[in-house]
Design a protein around this motif. Structure first.
Motif, PDB file in Angstrom:
ATOM      1  N   MET A   1       0.827  -1.209   0.000  1.00  0.00           N
ATOM      2  CA  MET A   1       0.000   0.000   0.000  1.00  0.00           C
ATOM      3  C   MET A   1       0.863   1.261   0.000  1.00  0.00           C
ATOM      4  O   MET A   1       0.546   2.245  -0.679  1.00  0.00           O
ATOM      5  CB  MET A   1      -0.932  -0.013   1.207  1.00  0.00           C
ATOM      6  CG  MET A   1      -2.015  -1.065   1.126  1.00  0.00           C
ATOM      7  SD  MET A   1      -3.093  -1.054   2.587  1.00  0.00           S
ATOM      8  CE  MET A   1      -4.258  -2.349   2.144  1.00  0.00           C
ATOM      9  N   PHE A   2       1.969   1.234   0.754  1.00  0.00           N
ATOM     10  CA  PHE A   2       2.882   2.381   0.752  1.00  0.00           C
ATOM     11  C   PHE A   2       3.456   2.591  -0.653  1.00  0.00           C
ATOM     12  O   PHE A   2       3.536   3.714  -1.147  1.00  0.00           O
ATOM     13  CB  PHE A   2       4.028   2.160   1.743  1.00  0.00           C
ATOM     14  CG  PHE A   2       3.615   2.148   3.196  1.00  0.00           C
ATOM     15  CD1 PHE A   2       2.464   2.788   3.625  1.00  0.00           C
ATOM     16  CD2 PHE A   2       4.397   1.493   4.141  1.00  0.00           C
ATOM     17  CE1 PHE A   2       2.083   2.780   4.967  1.00  0.00           C
ATOM     18  CE2 PHE A   2       4.037   1.476   5.482  1.00  0.00           C
ATOM     19  CZ  PHE A   2       2.880   2.118   5.899  1.00  0.00           C
ATOM     20  N   GLU A   3       3.848   1.497  -1.286  1.00  0.00           N
ATOM     21  CA  GLU A   3       4.422   1.571  -2.628  1.00  0.00           C
ATOM     22  C   GLU A   3       3.403   2.126  -3.617  1.00  0.00           C
ATOM     23  O   GLU A   3       3.736   2.962  -4.474  1.00  0.00           O
ATOM     24  CB  GLU A   3       4.877   0.173  -3.067  1.00  0.00           C
ATOM     25  CG  GLU A   3       5.553   0.124  -4.427  1.00  0.00           C
ATOM     26  CD  GLU A   3       6.950   0.701  -4.418  1.00  0.00           C
ATOM     27  OE1 GLU A   3       7.306   1.361  -5.411  1.00  0.00           O
ATOM     28  OE2 GLU A   3       7.674   0.513  -3.421  1.00  0.00           O
ATOM     29  N   GLY A   4       2.158   1.674  -3.487  1.00  0.00           N
ATOM     30  CA  GLY A   4       1.112   2.164  -4.382  1.00  0.00           C
ATOM     31  C   GLY A   4       0.885   3.657  -4.247  1.00  0.00           C
ATOM     32  O   GLY A   4       0.707   4.371  -5.241  1.00  0.00           O
ATOM     33  N   PHE A   5       0.924   4.151  -3.018  1.00  0.00           N
ATOM     34  CA  PHE A   5       0.736   5.585  -2.795  1.00  0.00           C
ATOM     35  C   PHE A   5       1.886   6.375  -3.401  1.00  0.00           C
ATOM     36  O   PHE A   5       1.668   7.400  -4.069  1.00  0.00           O
ATOM     37  CB  PHE A   5       0.636   5.882  -1.298  1.00  0.00           C
ATOM     38  CG  PHE A   5       0.554   7.350  -0.981  1.00  0.00           C
ATOM     39  CD1 PHE A   5      -0.647   8.027  -1.080  1.00  0.00           C
ATOM     40  CD2 PHE A   5       1.691   8.058  -0.608  1.00  0.00           C
ATOM     41  CE1 PHE A   5      -0.723   9.396  -0.814  1.00  0.00           C
ATOM     42  CE2 PHE A   5       1.625   9.423  -0.335  1.00  0.00           C
ATOM     43  CZ  PHE A   5       0.411  10.085  -0.440  1.00  0.00           C
ATOM     44  N   VAL A   6       3.098   5.921  -3.178  1.00  0.00           N
ATOM     45  CA  VAL A   6       4.264   6.628  -3.712  1.00  0.00           C
ATOM     46  C   VAL A   6       4.203   6.687  -5.236  1.00  0.00           C
ATOM     47  O   VAL A   6       4.410   7.740  -5.853  1.00  0.00           O
ATOM     48  CB  VAL A   6       5.575   5.946  -3.258  1.00  0.00           C
ATOM     49  CG1 VAL A   6       6.775   6.563  -3.973  1.00  0.00           C
ATOM     50  CG2 VAL A   6       5.753   6.077  -1.749  1.00  0.00           C
ATOM     51  N   GLU A   7       3.899   5.557  -5.865  1.00  0.00           N
ATOM     52  CA  GLU A   7       3.859   5.512  -7.329  1.00  0.00           C
ATOM     53  C   GLU A   7       2.757   6.401  -7.895  1.00  0.00           C
ATOM     54  O   GLU A   7       2.966   7.120  -8.882  1.00  0.00           O
ATOM     55  CB  GLU A   7       3.656   4.072  -7.800  1.00  0.00           C
ATOM     56  CG  GLU A   7       4.884   3.192  -7.639  1.00  0.00           C
ATOM     57  CD  GLU A   7       4.718   1.849  -8.323  1.00  0.00           C
ATOM     58  OE1 GLU A   7       3.633   1.601  -8.884  1.00  0.00           O
ATOM     59  OE2 GLU A   7       5.678   1.057  -8.298  1.00  0.00           O
ATOM     60  N   SER A   8       1.600   6.369  -7.270  1.00  0.00           N
ATOM     61  CA  SER A   8       0.471   7.148  -7.794  1.00  0.00           C
ATOM     62  C   SER A   8       0.681   8.643  -7.616  1.00  0.00           C
ATOM     63  O   SER A   8       0.011   9.446  -8.288  1.00  0.00           O
ATOM     64  CB  SER A   8      -0.834   6.718  -7.114  1.00  0.00           C
ATOM     65  OG  SER A   8      -0.793   6.998  -5.725  1.00  0.00           O
ATOM     66  N   ASN A   9       1.592   9.021  -6.735  1.00  0.00           N
ATOM     67  CA  ASN A   9       1.851  10.448  -6.500  1.00  0.00           C
ATOM     68  C   ASN A   9       3.225  10.887  -7.006  1.00  0.00           C
ATOM     69  O   ASN A   9       3.687  11.984  -6.679  1.00  0.00           O
ATOM     70  CB  ASN A   9       1.735  10.754  -5.007  1.00  0.00           C
ATOM     71  CG  ASN A   9       0.306  10.712  -4.502  1.00  0.00           C
ATOM     72  OD1 ASN A   9      -0.432  11.690  -4.591  1.00  0.00           O
ATOM     73  ND2 ASN A   9      -0.094   9.548  -3.998  1.00  0.00           N
ATOM     74  N   ASN A  10       3.866   9.999  -7.789  1.00  0.00           N
ATOM     75  CA  ASN A  10       5.197  10.306  -8.317  1.00  0.00           C
ATOM     76  C   ASN A  10       6.152  10.734  -7.214  1.00  0.00           C
ATOM     77  O   ASN A  10       6.944  11.670  -7.373  1.00  0.00           O
ATOM     78  CB  ASN A  10       5.118  11.405  -9.398  1.00  0.00           C
ATOM     79  CG  ASN A  10       4.329  10.966 -10.607  1.00  0.00           C
ATOM     80  OD1 ASN A  10       4.526   9.866 -11.118  1.00  0.00           O
ATOM     81  ND2 ASN A  10       3.408  11.812 -11.061  1.00  0.00           N
ATOM     82  N   GLY A  11       6.061  10.048  -6.088  1.00  0.00           N
ATOM     83  CA  GLY A  11       6.873  10.410  -4.944  1.00  0.00           C
ATOM     84  C   GLY A  11       8.291   9.876  -5.028  1.00  0.00           C
ATOM     85  O   GLY A  11       8.621   9.025  -5.855  1.00  0.00           O
TER      86      GLY A  11
END
Length: 270
Positions: free
Chosen positions: A130-140
């Motif tokens: 879930m952390f990875e998904g958030f980072v990817e979706s926000n170009n973090g």
């Protein structure tokens, strides 16, 4: 090869001062002083002896034909120490442990790690995903990791931990061998045998080292505690019925523990 380049290679490959001393014949104390910066102007002959080995490492082979990767990946060959000998340890002692040994080093002392349960592993996987998904979706720029990932928490030779899940937002802390410095977020999933370490020893250690946020998940109690050290020393209590905001991302990322529990509810049917 200059000292700065050797330090870079040493860090990337996880080469210890002991390994360098053994390969070069240079006394360990001298090696330690050179790489710590204590010796500002080491002898030319000493630097040349060390540099020669690093040239061979960079080329891929040691002088005797041994592949450099094999030489260092075999570093953990010594036996596990007796528990009476768990004190006054360094990262070099940690690296010398047999591969796969479940031990952490905190302030110069070894601590046994409990073998993870299936619940433990599932929770850690879901959180990292879930952390990875958030980072990817926000170009973090933050990078999530899951155990076993070595973390040289204080950038010294006295502490090396393996948190269950961690997030690092300063990419300069990420080397080939380990994380060097405090992660922004750490999650520990408790086992009954490691409550004291995670709830007391690591709690204080992580706070002191500069970890911004610390989650303690207790699978058997279907509960978790979230510490945001920049806001308060007191944790916020959640259950597996709650949605938990991630503080390092200002609550923009929210973890639905009800969803996680639904995926693993069958594991609680024993």
């Amino acid at each position: 090869m200059n000292i700065e380049k050797m330090i870079e290679i040493k860090s990337d490959l996880g080469i210890t001062n002991t390994m360098i001393a053994k390969m070069t014949g240079v006394p360990l104390g001298t090696v330690q002083k050179i790489f710590s910066g204590e010796t500002k102007s080491p002898r030319y002959e000493t630097v040349q002896a060390i540099s020669k080995v690093f040239d061979e490492i960079q080329a891929g082979f040691l002088h005797d034909g041994t592949p450099a990767y094999n030489a260092f990946s075999s570093g953990r060959k010594s036996s596990v120490p007796d528990k009476k000998d768990y004190n006054n340890k360094t990262i070099e002692d940690y690296i010398a442990l047999p591969e796969g040994t479940r031990i952490e080093l905190i302030d110069g002392k070894f601590y046994d790690m409990a073998a993870p349960t299936t619940k433990h592993q599932k929770i850690g996987f879901e959180l990292c995903y879930m952390f990875e998904g958030f980072v990817e979706s926000n170009n973090g720029k933050c990078v999530p990791f899951v155990a076993p990932t070595d973390v040289q928490l204080d950038c010294d030779n006295k502490t090396m931990v393996q948190p269950d899940v961690l997030v690092v937002c300063d990419r300069s802390k990420i080397t080939n061998a380990r994380i060097v410095g405090a992660p922004d977020l750490i999650v520990e999933v408790l086992s009954p045998s490691n409550y004291m370490v995670d709830l007391v020893i690591k709690l204080a250690k992580y706070k002191h080292a500069g970890v911004r946020e610390y989650w303690v998940v207790i699978p058997e109690e279907k509960t978790l505690f979230v510490y945001e050290f920049e806001k308060s020393d007191d944790p916020v209590h959640y259950t597996f019925e709650d949605t938990v905001p991630v503080g390092i991302w200002d609550g923009k990322c929210k973890i639905d523990f009800k969803r996680i529990y639904k995926k693993m509810e069958f594991m609680y049917q024993d």
